[in-house]
Design a protein around this motif. Structure first.
Motif, PDB file in Angstrom:
ATOM      1  N   GLN A  69       0.914  -1.131   0.152  1.00 17.01           N
ATOM      2  CA  GLN A  69       0.122  -0.066  -0.098  1.00 17.01           C
ATOM      3  C   GLN A  69       0.886   1.192  -0.002  1.00 17.01           C
ATOM      4  N   GLY A  91     -10.441  -4.493   1.574  1.00 14.68           N
ATOM      5  CA  GLY A  91     -10.937  -4.551   2.832  1.00 14.68           C
ATOM      6  C   GLY A  91     -10.438  -3.723   3.673  1.00 14.68           C
ATOM      7  N   ARG A  92     -11.040  -2.854   4.704  1.00 15.75           N
ATOM      8  CA  ARG A  92     -10.471  -1.879   5.668  1.00 15.75           C
ATOM      9  C   ARG A  92      -9.391  -2.642   6.509  1.00 15.75           C
ATOM     10  N   ASP A  93      -9.745  -3.875   6.661  1.00 20.23           N
ATOM     11  CA  ASP A  93      -8.850  -4.646   7.567  1.00 20.23           C
ATOM     12  C   ASP A  93      -7.854  -5.477   6.962  1.00 20.23           C
ATOM     13  N   THR A  94      -7.335  -5.431   5.640  1.00 13.50           N
ATOM     14  CA  THR A  94      -6.878  -6.068   4.815  1.00 13.50           C
ATOM     15  C   THR A  94      -5.312  -5.347   5.335  1.00 13.50           C
TER      16      THR A  94
END
Length: 283
Positions: A101, A262-265
């Motif tokens: 990211q 996903g926000r939790d990835t």
């Protein structure tokens, strides 16, 4: 222009496996997976064991990098680079493709995508890789093949064999697919295989196809879970898997097959490849 320079344009039109997340192909008449031991008369004809020093790129004698961030026909979110930050040996016998990211090339993620086009393009054989997969919503690793004649005939006429693809949010489900004229994108011929016990990200597994004239079989470890012959094609469709194909390894981020990240990835996400091997029948 050479074939490697043409490929990103062609793949931008075809995409990677091009199967919308909501359009799984489940064939009710397909037999259940069966244990299978590969035939002993295969002989090893090509391999990469990824024994390079830590931080070094894959062999340029075997692999070419795809570089770009145009979505690859699937609305993918990553920019694929040729940097060792995204594709490199780990010094422990693995090639690691890392999705990160980070802002790069007007994209919010980077990753790696390599192919054997122009280096090695087999016709038939057992094509296998031992891989540990990443995990997380929106992560899309794949081990697949495209027809070496893609620049001349385009996709899907060149044919595409998806040996392994997987949604990071569904770590117990593997998919194999076949794309050709009249059976491509969301209308591909494919099947999902649900594993029991440990999830696919929790260890290494062998993903393979045995590709012969008029027959392709898909395997997870020693289990065959799908077989496709020309008889399974839609009426009037052509079998186009009788010419050489090249091998591709990549990790996509987002896209039509997996949906949004996903926000939790958690990043970075890594696909570790222990080896890629190709076997052929003795002549």
């Amino acid at each position: 222009m050479t074939l490697p320079r043409l490929l990103p344009v062609a793949v931008a039109l075809l995409g990677l496996a091009c199967d919308p997340a909501a359009n799984r192909v489940n064939r009710p008449n397909t037999p259940p997976p069966t244990p299978h031991q590969p035939n002993t008369d295969w002989e090893l004809v090509w391999q990469d064991e990824f024994d390079g020093a830590a931080g070094t790129p894959p062999s340029s004698d075997r692999w070419v990098h795809d570089v770009g961030g145009h979505g690859w026909g699937n609305e993918q979110l990553e920019f694929n680079t040729d940097r060792t930050e995204n594709t490199a040996h780990d010094g422990e016998g693995h090639l690691v493709i890392t999705a990160r990211q980070e802002r790069y090339g007007n994209r919010d993620y980077t990753s790696g995508r390599i192919r054997t086009q122009g280096r090695y393009e087999p016709l038939y054989g057992r094509i296998e890789a031992r891989i540990q997969l990443p995990v997380g919503r929106g992560i899309w690793p794949a081990f697949w093949m495209l027809g070496a004649n893609i620049a001349a005939v385009d996709w899907p006429e060149c044919g595409e064999i998806d040996i392994m693809e997987y949604r990071g949010q569904l770590p117990s489900i593997l998919r194999g697919s076949l794309h050709g004229p009249g059976y491509s994108a969301g209308n591909n011929i494919g099947q999902e295989y649900v594993v029991s016990g440990k999830r696919l990200n929790e260890g290494f597994h062998i993903y393979a196809v045995e590709w012969e004239p008029d027959r392709i079989r898909w395997f997870l470890d020693d289990t065959m879970y799908m077989e496709v012959t020309p008889a399974r094609l839609p009426a009037g469709a052509r079998w186009v898997f009788d010419s050489p194909q090249f091998i591709i390894l990549n990790v996509a981020v987002g896209g039509t097959f997996v949906g949004p990240v996903g926000r939790d990835t958690v990043f970075p996400q890594q696909m570790k490849v222990d080896y890629v091997r190709v076997y052929a029948r003795p002549t």
